[in-house]
Design a protein around this motif. Structure first.
Motif, PDB file in Angstrom:
ATOM      1  N   GLU A 126     -32.467  -4.244 -14.269  1.00  0.00           N
ATOM      2  CA  GLU A 126     -32.596  -5.214 -13.196  1.00  0.00           C
ATOM      3  C   GLU A 126     -31.240  -5.593 -12.569  1.00  0.00           C
ATOM      4  OE1 GLU A 126     -34.585  -8.672 -14.517  1.00  0.00           O
ATOM      5  OE2 GLU A 126     -34.238  -9.747 -12.651  1.00  0.00           O
ATOM      6  N   TYR A 127     -30.212  -5.707 -13.400  1.00  0.00           N
ATOM      7  CA  TYR A 127     -28.923  -6.151 -12.877  1.00  0.00           C
ATOM      8  C   TYR A 127     -27.947  -5.006 -12.682  1.00  0.00           C
ATOM      9  CZ  TYR A 127     -30.750 -10.654 -14.263  1.00  0.00           C
ATOM     10  OH  TYR A 127     -31.525 -11.758 -14.411  1.00  0.00           O
ATOM     11  N   GLY A 128     -28.447  -3.767 -12.785  1.00  0.00           N
ATOM     12  CA  GLY A 128     -27.522  -2.644 -12.785  1.00  0.00           C
ATOM     13  C   GLY A 128     -27.411  -1.950 -11.455  1.00  0.00           C
ATOM     14  N   TYR A 129     -27.908  -0.746 -11.380  1.00  0.00           N
ATOM     15  CA  TYR A 129     -27.858   0.095 -10.201  1.00  0.00           C
ATOM     16  C   TYR A 129     -26.457   0.535  -9.845  1.00  0.00           C
ATOM     17  CZ  TYR A 129     -32.683  -0.975 -10.017  1.00  0.00           C
ATOM     18  OH  TYR A 129     -33.985  -1.089 -10.363  1.00  0.00           O
ATOM     19  N   ARG A 130     -25.639   0.788 -10.862  1.00  0.00           N
ATOM     20  CA  ARG A 130     -24.390   1.498 -10.615  1.00  0.00           C
ATOM     21  C   ARG A 130     -24.620   2.904 -11.155  1.00  0.00           C
ATOM     22  NH1 ARG A 130     -19.471  -1.001 -13.193  1.00  0.00           N
ATOM     23  NH2 ARG A 130     -18.406   0.125 -11.554  1.00  0.00           N
ATOM     24  N   ASP A 160     -25.334   3.027  -5.393  1.00  0.00           N
ATOM     25  CA  ASP A 160     -26.285   2.047  -5.921  1.00  0.00           C
ATOM     26  C   ASP A 160     -27.705   2.600  -5.936  1.00  0.00           C
ATOM     27  OD1 ASP A 160     -26.965   2.017  -3.302  1.00  0.00           O
ATOM     28  OD2 ASP A 160     -26.784  -0.131  -3.005  1.00  0.00           O
ATOM     29  N   GLY A 161     -27.877   3.873  -5.612  1.00  0.00           N
ATOM     30  CA  GLY A 161     -29.205   4.471  -5.654  1.00  0.00           C
ATOM     31  C   GLY A 161     -29.960   4.293  -4.356  1.00  0.00           C
ATOM     32  N   LEU A 162     -29.454   3.452  -3.472  1.00  0.00           N
ATOM     33  CA  LEU A 162     -30.142   3.186  -2.204  1.00  0.00           C
ATOM     34  C   LEU A 162     -29.314   3.657  -1.014  1.00  0.00           C
ATOM     35  CD1 LEU A 162     -31.653  -0.408  -2.247  1.00  0.00           C
ATOM     36  CD2 LEU A 162     -32.865   1.731  -1.946  1.00  0.00           C
ATOM     37  N   GLY A 163     -28.098   3.107  -0.931  1.00  0.00           N
ATOM     38  CA  GLY A 163     -27.262   3.350   0.247  1.00  0.00           C
ATOM     39  C   GLY A 163     -26.536   4.684   0.156  1.00  0.00           C
ATOM     40  N   LEU A 212     -29.961   1.552 -14.396  1.00  0.00           N
ATOM     41  CA  LEU A 212     -31.375   1.409 -14.058  1.00  0.00           C
ATOM     42  C   LEU A 212     -31.960   0.029 -14.280  1.00  0.00           C
ATOM     43  CD1 LEU A 212     -32.412   4.738 -15.741  1.00  0.00           C
ATOM     44  CD2 LEU A 212     -32.304   4.329 -13.304  1.00  0.00           C
TER      45      LEU A 212
END
Lengths: 295, 410
Positions: free
Chosen positions: A258-262, A45-48, A256
């Motif tokens: 708002e509802y994505g991050y996969r 998710d770009g974070l974890g 990228l």
């Protein structure tokens, strides 16, 4: 050291001159390509923490309706965007005359390519806008009931492509205008003496001489069609219900927005888009290679 | 030239002064995404806080609202401030799960916030701990044009059946019964949320957004069946317009009802509506006997894990959570304070109605895109939009949502 330099100077110099460019190209193009391919095998998710999931992203892609809609739209884009080539040629031939004030007309025709795609997108969305848009009112006047092009999944992609064609035709036109400057007048003269005119003249005399311009026009149009993103983003944001998405936009949405991050899934889409582009690019490079070696 | 030199002098002086000031003060960096009016209100709050705590210097770094949503993911890991704005509910879950926010349960405990902020406590709690402090929320409901009601000759409804039968009269009078702009998708999620809350109740709706219920369930279809009743009377080109465009239709009297959040009142009034012809009603009851739940999206402030000055950041959170601060901020902005000891300006009928609606509600939902995970929200809202344009596709849409649910909540 200096002996080595003396002996190899001629071979090394070009590489040294190219080194800064190559380094940039490696850093910003080549390495990211492999990174993207690498990321596409992860769930991230770009974070974890990123989790290795093998080809699961691609398996999901095969079963994803939204992916096929984007792919289909990309094909429509490719096919219809090609209209820019003959249309640009026609306008270029039309403008290739010596009349006073021609420079002004040429620059007016070139104008849409100069303004930003964002502005083009906004203008066309107002053009199509329900209730006050010019095109909407025209449709209402002709057919009795208006259609909001950008809200109808049947027409939306065509509506955006029409907006994209406007600057693209101008671009192709300018390519052909410079090409027409280089058409040999003696050949035209000779053809005329042999009695060629109209379509014959165009097809057998002018067009063969415009081949380099045609090649470039096709290349920029194919690439323009495949990387179409700004117009989709400005005019519809992929809507209504995702029916105007193209691959590049779908990738952005998944990775990228708002509802994505996969990131992994977005990277997988990017890899597919890259593969499609590679198909065309290698075709072009192969053709260029063949032309150069034939000479 | 003279002006330039003077300007440069003033700038140098200002720079010198700020460095001089910050030398003896502890700095509190605060990243936020305020629009102009809320920004001014927050700057006033910060001034008060600094006056009360002269040894703390709060440096507010304001972002563009949309850009902030992307920026936060970068600055939390790269260059964390001491305070950051975000949203309650599932929206903060990814950051909490990734360990990016500090647990502030101790502030809630020591300041008595569990009592004072009880209405927002559930939406701030993950794993039994609180991860931030809410400073405002606002009600959703139906805003309506009283002139349009008069033009169609209908009364303001009290039940869903009346609302639907009114719709036919509005259509006969050439007025859109319900308007909305679904270009940005989220406005229609409000309609779905209310239909779902009123048809099947709060617990069911929360289970649905938490992924515990199949989207192909009969009860989901019941919700869409209610929606289908008003679809023919909804603004036709909603997919092409933004919420502000739909607001213009309501202002002009071309539409009668609009399911919206209270922030839209400013837009309606800018368009020329007044307290005399703009009305607000709570979404009417559908299934009799279900306790009334409302939508109240809550805005929050958090402490990133990378914060350098956690002590003072907690002091600031305690201040923002206080009744006085919330009264001041929300009065200036025209929203509702989450602290129940705060007061609401009595001369604003919409705030008063909202305060009444929320404080008497059985429970509060955040909003579809905050209650459901981001990915599900996106797929869901797209499904809602497709349903509104092509109701006949409902089964295919629900199959798609169910497929997404199976993937997202695993």
């Amino acid at each position: 050291m200096s002996a080595f330099w003396k002996a190899n100077q001629r071979r090394l110099a070009p590489w040294l001159f190219m080194a800064p460019g190559l380094a940039m190209f490696l850093l910003y193009v080549i390495i990211p390509i492999f990174q993207s391919i690498w990321v596409s095998f992860y769930d991230w998710d770009g974070l974890g923490d990123a989790r290795w999931i093998g080809t699961a992203n691609y398996v999901e892609l095969i079963d994803d309706d939204a992916f096929y809609i984007s792919l289909k739209n990309n094909v429509i884009w490719l096919v219809l965007y090609m209209l820019a080539v003959p249309a640009g040629l026609m306008i270029a031939i039309f403008l290739n005359q010596t009349i006073s004030g021609m420079r002004l007309y040429k620059s007016l025709f070139f104008f849409p390519f100069v303004i930003s795609q964002v502005v083009v997108g906004l203008m066309f969305s107002w053009f199509y806008a329900p209730n006050f848009g010019l095109f909407y009112n025209l449709l209402e006047w002709v057919t009795g009931s208006g259609t909001a092009i950008l809200a109808d999944d049947r027409y939306v992609t065509y509506g955006i492509i029409a907006a994209g064609l406007w600057p693209q035709i101008a671009y192709v036109m300018i390519l052909y205008l410079t090409g027409l400057n280089n058409v040999a007048p003696d050949q035209v003269e000779a053809a005329r003496l042999d009695g060629a005119k109209g379509w014959q003249m165009l097809w057998y005399v002018i067009l063969p001489q415009l081949r380099p311009a045609t090649f470039i026009a096709v290349v920029v149009t194919v690439i323009g069609a495949l990387r179409s993103f700004d117009l989709v983003s400005i005019m519809t944001n992929g809507g209504p219900f995702g029916s105007s998405r193209v691959l590049s936009f779908y990738m952005y949405e998944q990775a990228l927005s708002e509802y994505g991050y996969r990131m992994g899934y977005g990277a997988a889409i990017a890899v597919v888009l890259f593969a499609i582009m590679m198909l065309f690019i290698s075709g072009f490079i192969w053709k260029m290679w063949r032309d150069e070696t034939e000479r | 030239m003279v002006h330039l030199a003077r300007g440069a002098l003033a700038l140098t002086a200002a720079l010198l002064m700020t460095t001089a000031a910050s030398a003896q003060q502890r700095v509190l960096k605060y990243n936020a995404d305020y629009d102009p009016i809320p920004l001014a209100a927050m700057e006033a709050l910060i001034a008060d806080f600094e006056a009360a705590n002269p040894d703390i210097d709060v440096q507010l770094n304001n972002f563009d609202h949309e850009g902030y949503k992307t920026a936060i993911r970068n600055f939390l890991t790269a260059d964390a401030p001491d305070l950051a704005n975000w949203y309650a509910g599932n929206r903060m879950a990814p950051f909490v799960a990734a360990g990016q926010f500090v647990d502030v349960s101790d502030v809630w405990e020591s300041e008595g916030l569990n009592e004072a902020l009880s209405s927002a406590r559930a939406s701030m709690t993950i794993d039994g701990k609180q991860w931030g402090v809410p400073y405002t929320y606002y009600q959703w409901g139906i805003y309506y044009n009283k002139d349009a009601y008069a033009a169609a000759g209908v009364e303001v409804p009290t039940t869903w059946a009346e609302f639907v039968s009114n719709c036919e009269k509005f259509t006969a009078a050439g007025i859109d019964c319900v308007t909305t702009g679904s270009k940005a998708l989220w406005p229609i999620a409000g309609i779905f949320d209310y239909l779902s809350l009123r048809t099947n109740g709060y617990e069911w709706h929360m289970d649905l957004t938490a992924g515990k219920i199949d989207w192909t369930d009969q009860k989901v279809k019941d919700v869409f069946a209610e929606w289908a009743k008003i679809l023919p009377h909804t603004t036709k080109n909603h997919a092409a317009i933004d919420w502000q465009d739909a607001a213009a239709l309501l202002v002009q009297g071309k539409a009668a009802n609009y399911v919206m959040g209270n922030f839209a009142v400013g837009t309606f009034k800018e368009g020329g509506m007044t307290n005399d012809n703009l009305g607000f009603m709570v979404f009417p009851e559908i299934t009799p006997g279900i306790p009334r739940a409302e939508e109240a999206p809550t805005d929050t402030i958090h402490i990133p894990s990378g914060a350098k000055n956690i002590e003072d950041a907690k002091k600031f959170l305690a201040y923002v959570a206080s009744a006085e601060a919330q009264t001041k901020w929300n009065t200036a902005v025209g929203q509702l304070p989450t602290n129940k000891n705060s007061s609401v300006p009595a001369d604003d009928p919409f705030l008063a109605a909202g305060f009444e609606a929320l404080s008497s509600a059985y429970a509060l939902a955040q909003f579809f895109d905050r209650d459901a995970p981001a990915e599900m929200a996106k797929v869901g809202m797209e499904g809602f939009q497709e349903f509104m344009v092509k109701p006949e596709n409902l089964d295919a849409i629900l199959d798609r949502l169910e497929k997404a649910r199976a993937r997202i909540y695993k």
